[in-house]
Scaffold this motif. Structure first.
Motif, PDB file in Angstrom:
ATOM      1  N   GLU A 193       0.831  -1.208   0.000  1.00  0.00           N
ATOM      2  CA  GLU A 193       0.000   0.000   0.000  1.00  0.00           C
ATOM      3  C   GLU A 193       0.867   1.260   0.000  1.00  0.00           C
ATOM      4  OE1 GLU A 193      -2.490  -3.222   2.036  1.00  0.00           O
ATOM      5  OE2 GLU A 193      -0.383  -2.614   1.907  1.00  0.00           O
ATOM      6  N   HIS A 194       1.947   1.236   0.762  1.00  0.00           N
ATOM      7  CA  HIS A 194       2.824   2.405   0.802  1.00  0.00           C
ATOM      8  C   HIS A 194       3.557   2.596  -0.520  1.00  0.00           C
ATOM      9  CE1 HIS A 194       2.497   3.913   4.935  1.00  0.00           C
ATOM     10  NE2 HIS A 194       2.221   2.659   5.247  1.00  0.00           N
ATOM     11  N   LEU A 195       3.978   1.506  -1.142  1.00  0.00           N
ATOM     12  CA  LEU A 195       4.631   1.631  -2.446  1.00  0.00           C
ATOM     13  C   LEU A 195       3.660   2.156  -3.500  1.00  0.00           C
ATOM     14  CD1 LEU A 195       6.920  -1.530  -2.613  1.00  0.00           C
ATOM     15  CD2 LEU A 195       7.658   0.858  -2.740  1.00  0.00           C
ATOM     16  N   SER A 196       2.408   1.727  -3.431  1.00  0.00           N
ATOM     17  CA  SER A 196       1.408   2.228  -4.382  1.00  0.00           C
ATOM     18  C   SER A 196       1.191   3.720  -4.187  1.00  0.00           C
ATOM     19  CB  SER A 196       0.083   1.468  -4.206  1.00  0.00           C
ATOM     20  OG  SER A 196       0.228   0.114  -4.562  1.00  0.00           O
ATOM     21  N   ARG A 197       1.097   4.167  -2.934  1.00  0.00           N
ATOM     22  CA  ARG A 197       0.927   5.605  -2.682  1.00  0.00           C
ATOM     23  C   ARG A 197       2.177   6.366  -3.097  1.00  0.00           C
ATOM     24  NH1 ARG A 197      -0.574   7.823   3.269  1.00  0.00           N
ATOM     25  NH2 ARG A 197       1.626   7.317   3.628  1.00  0.00           N
ATOM     26  N   PHE A 198       3.335   5.793  -2.858  1.00  0.00           N
ATOM     27  CA  PHE A 198       4.602   6.390  -3.272  1.00  0.00           C
ATOM     28  C   PHE A 198       4.611   6.590  -4.786  1.00  0.00           C
ATOM     29  CE2 PHE A 198       9.413   5.651  -3.726  1.00  0.00           C
ATOM     30  CZ  PHE A 198       9.743   6.923  -3.296  1.00  0.00           C
ATOM     31  N   ALA A 199       4.167   5.571  -5.527  1.00  0.00           N
ATOM     32  CA  ALA A 199       4.120   5.672  -6.993  1.00  0.00           C
ATOM     33  C   ALA A 199       3.147   6.761  -7.437  1.00  0.00           C
ATOM     34  CB  ALA A 199       3.727   4.330  -7.601  1.00  0.00           C
TER      35      ALA A 199
END
Length: 290
Positions: free
Chosen positions: A58-64
């Motif tokens: 989830e954090h990587l998706s928001r980061f992207a």
């Protein structure tokens, strides 16, 4: 990893490097313009040195999404995954720590590619203590609750490196004897904390503030809690709220990925109702209690 070193540093394309390694040039856009983004989550390390990372996908998706918000190229999430895995293997300090991912749009004067790196550092004593409860001040963000609706250049919902206002708000709140702040709109609505999302308990369930036109960052911790609450039969909703509603509610909390769930003890010096049972449930849903 040497336990005397206060943090671990890893650079995209290079791997784990000594903490003294140069990360950015003096003309890096993230440094001189705040033209970059970041994301942060919690990493918990056992006594045997093995680690788990909270809600990494989830954090990587928001980061992207944040990288796209500053017109950065689509990130290679596999490369980020590999870097994070290498960093987690090398971080051996037991306890809780913060894992921060950082991206910048590269250099301003000398042409150069975007820059990506991460830092792992142990959680501060203050962050852990504040889980017991915080006093907050309401501070105006200086915009209406719909200021971001037709203004994509304001970067609503993007976790940019331009955090000077957020840091200044926390500094001011602490200078006034409070622990944290809640930003408010000029039309009187509560928005979010400088580094946290807001949850209110009312008779009809749990509320949080809406994203979108408010410019509020989508909180992964709030989203995790709301999903679990829905599954547990507790109604959840998003709506704009004013301070008076919160003071009359059954409880209020500020949630973040690293500090976790912090009950709001008072707002602008006015005591807020407390619900210890709901605090426990929120912590369980967020993954901070078993």
């Amino acid at each position: 990893m040497n336990s005397s070193v206060p943090y671990l540093l890893a650079i995209l394309g290079e791997g784990v490097v000594p903490p003294s390694t140069m990360v950015c040039h003096a003309d890096d856009l993230g440094l001189v313009r705040g033209d970059g983004v970041f994301d942060t989550t919690r990493i918990v390390t056992a006594q045997d040195g093995t680690s788990r990372i909270d809600h990494l996908d989830e954090h990587l998706s928001r980061f992207a999404r944040s990288i796209a918000g500053v017109d950065g190229p689509t990130p290679d999430l596999d490369s980020w995954h590999h870097l994070i895995e290498e960093a987690a293997r090398n971080w051996r300090i037991p306890g809780e720590a913060a894992l921060k991912l950082v991206y910048t749009n590269g250099r301003q004067v000398v042409p150069g590619p975007p820059r990506g790196f991460l830092i792992i550092s142990s959680l501060s004593k203050t962050a852990i203590e504040e889980r017991e409860g915080i006093d907050v001040l309401c501070l105006s963000r200086g915009v209406t609750s719909e200021a971001f609706a037709d203004a994509p250049w304001l970067l609503g919902g993007v976790k940019t490196l331009s955090y000077a206002v957020n840091v200044a708000a926390l500094r001011y709140a602490r200078s006034q004897g409070a622990d944290d702040a809640i930003f408010t709109s000029t039309d009187g609505y509560l928005l979010e904390g400088p580094t946290s999302g807001l949850i209110i308990e009312a008779a009809d369930g749990l509320w949080t503030t809406p994203t979108g036109a408010t410019g509020i960052l989508s909180s992964i911790t709030v989203g995790t809690v709301f999903k679990a609450a829905d599954e547990d039969g507790v109604k959840t909703a998003t709506r704009l709220m004013k301070r008076g509603e919160v003071l009359r509610a059954q409880g209020a909390w500020l949630l973040s990925s690293v500090r976790g769930v912090a009950p709001v003890l008072s707002i602008d010096g006015h005591p807020t109702p407390q619900d210890e049972d709901m605090t426990h449930r929120l912590r369980t849903w967020a993954g901070f209690e078993s």
